[in-house]
Design a protein around this motif. Structure first.
Motif, PDB file in Angstrom:
ATOM      1  N   ARG A  95      97.732  -7.894 -15.104  1.00 15.50           N
ATOM      2  CA  ARG A  95      97.137  -9.367 -15.977  1.00 15.50           C
ATOM      3  C   ARG A  95      94.997  -8.765 -17.032  1.00 15.50           C
ATOM      4  O   ARG A  95      94.280  -7.770 -15.953  1.00 15.50           O
ATOM      5  N   GLN A 102      92.291 -15.328 -24.647  1.00 15.51           N
ATOM      6  CA  GLN A 102      92.402 -16.741 -23.605  1.00 15.51           C
ATOM      7  C   GLN A 102      93.956 -16.017 -23.533  1.00 15.51           C
ATOM      8  O   GLN A 102      94.837 -16.017 -22.083  1.00 15.51           O
ATOM      9  N   GLY A 103      94.129 -16.036 -24.529  1.00 18.89           N
ATOM     10  CA  GLY A 103      96.294 -16.066 -24.780  1.00 18.89           C
ATOM     11  C   GLY A 103      96.545 -14.641 -23.736  1.00 18.89           C
ATOM     12  O   GLY A 103      98.060 -14.360 -23.470  1.00 18.89           O
ATOM     13  N   GLN A 105      95.591 -13.537 -21.730  1.00 14.70           N
ATOM     14  CA  GLN A 105      95.399 -13.512 -20.532  1.00 14.70           C
ATOM     15  C   GLN A 105      96.445 -13.490 -18.999  1.00 14.70           C
ATOM     16  O   GLN A 105      96.573 -14.454 -18.399  1.00 14.70           O
ATOM     17  N   LYS A 106      97.482 -13.316 -19.984  1.00 13.06           N
ATOM     18  CA  LYS A 106      98.874 -13.825 -18.787  1.00 13.06           C
ATOM     19  C   LYS A 106      99.148 -12.799 -17.386  1.00 13.06           C
ATOM     20  O   LYS A 106      98.822 -11.553 -18.015  1.00 13.06           O
ATOM     21  N   LEU A 107     100.094 -13.065 -17.761  1.00 15.66           N
ATOM     22  CA  LEU A 107     100.734 -12.067 -15.965  1.00 15.66           C
ATOM     23  C   LEU A 107     101.649 -11.642 -16.781  1.00 15.66           C
ATOM     24  O   LEU A 107     102.269 -12.100 -17.206  1.00 15.66           O
TER      25      LEU A 107
END
Lengths: 119, 115
Positions: A95, A102-103, A105-107
């Motif tokens: 991550r 924000q987009g 910050q995904k796993l």
């Protein structure tokens, strides 16, 4: 885009012995987080251990420890004194650090390694 | 275990039916996610939400839709189920991650079979 690779689809170990699961990742970022998740058969996925990229010290949680090699982009998981309850799919995940859009910050997950414990 | 729930756990349904998979969490997390996972395979993010009235599509294209009217609830809907939708669907939520690692907590999953 970041990618995570687990090159061992399956691993097996004798009960009470030590096993190491491999994970490599590709990123151009300098600050990020790495995770190992465990998914037992028909049970919930749970976090095993996490590592902050800015920390040089390898994370440890009881029998679980990591070998974090930032320059090599490698993040292996070592399980000591393997127990029957350790049998599961193990996923490595990446991550981006806070501060990014924000987009991002995904796993990002690897393909998983199925670990079998032989009694 | 984390307080995130999914219902139903198993669902077998015929082609063309409309279905809604439920996901609820009691941790007050703003961030919620839906993943699709074939048995023994990697997870693919299909939808995520960063708060009420916020939804985004994930990395894997999906014919499903989601809504986020309440913080604790993040249902996934398939208007017309097809055999290609057969898979396991995992819901997850995460804490405020702007200042930390943002660990994700996973629900037990819904195993969907479309006949």
């Amino acid at each position: 885009a970041q990618t995570v690779t687990q090159s061992q689809p399956e691993m097996s170990v004798q009960e009470a012995e030590t096993v190491t699961l491999s994970c490599t990742y590709d990123t151009s970022e300098s600050d990020y987080y790495l995770f190992w998740y465990k998914q037992p058969p028909s049970r919930q996925m749970i976090l095993v251990i996490r590592q902050e990229a800015y920390k040089q010290q390898n994370a440890t949680e009881n029998r679980f420890s990591v070998n974090f090699q930032k320059a090599a982009k490698s993040f292996s998981l070592k399980i000591s004194d393997s127990q029957l309850g350790d049998a599961a799919m193990y996923f490595c995940a990446y991550r981006s650090a806070p501060g990014k859009i924000q987009g991002a910050q995904k796993l990002v997950f690897g393909q998983g390694t199925r670990l079998t414990i032989n009694p | 275990e984390a307080d995130i729930y999914q219902t139903p756990r198993y669902l077998v349904i015929g082609t063309g039916k409309k279905i809604t998979l439920e996901c609820s969490q009691t941790m007050g997390h703003d961030k919620m996610y839906w993943y699709q996972q074939d048995p023994g395979m990697e997870l693919h993010l299909i939808h995520y939400s960063y708060g009420v009235n916020s939804t985004e599509k994930g990395d894997l294209s999906s014919e499903s839709t989601v809504s986020r009217i309440r913080t604790e609830h993040f249902p996934l809907t398939l208007e017309s189920a097809r055999p290609s939708h057969t898979s396991q669907y995992l819901c997850a939520s995460s804490e405020y991650f702007e200042a930390g690692p943002g660990e994700q907590y996973f629900g037990p999953g819904t195993r969907l079979t479309v006949t």
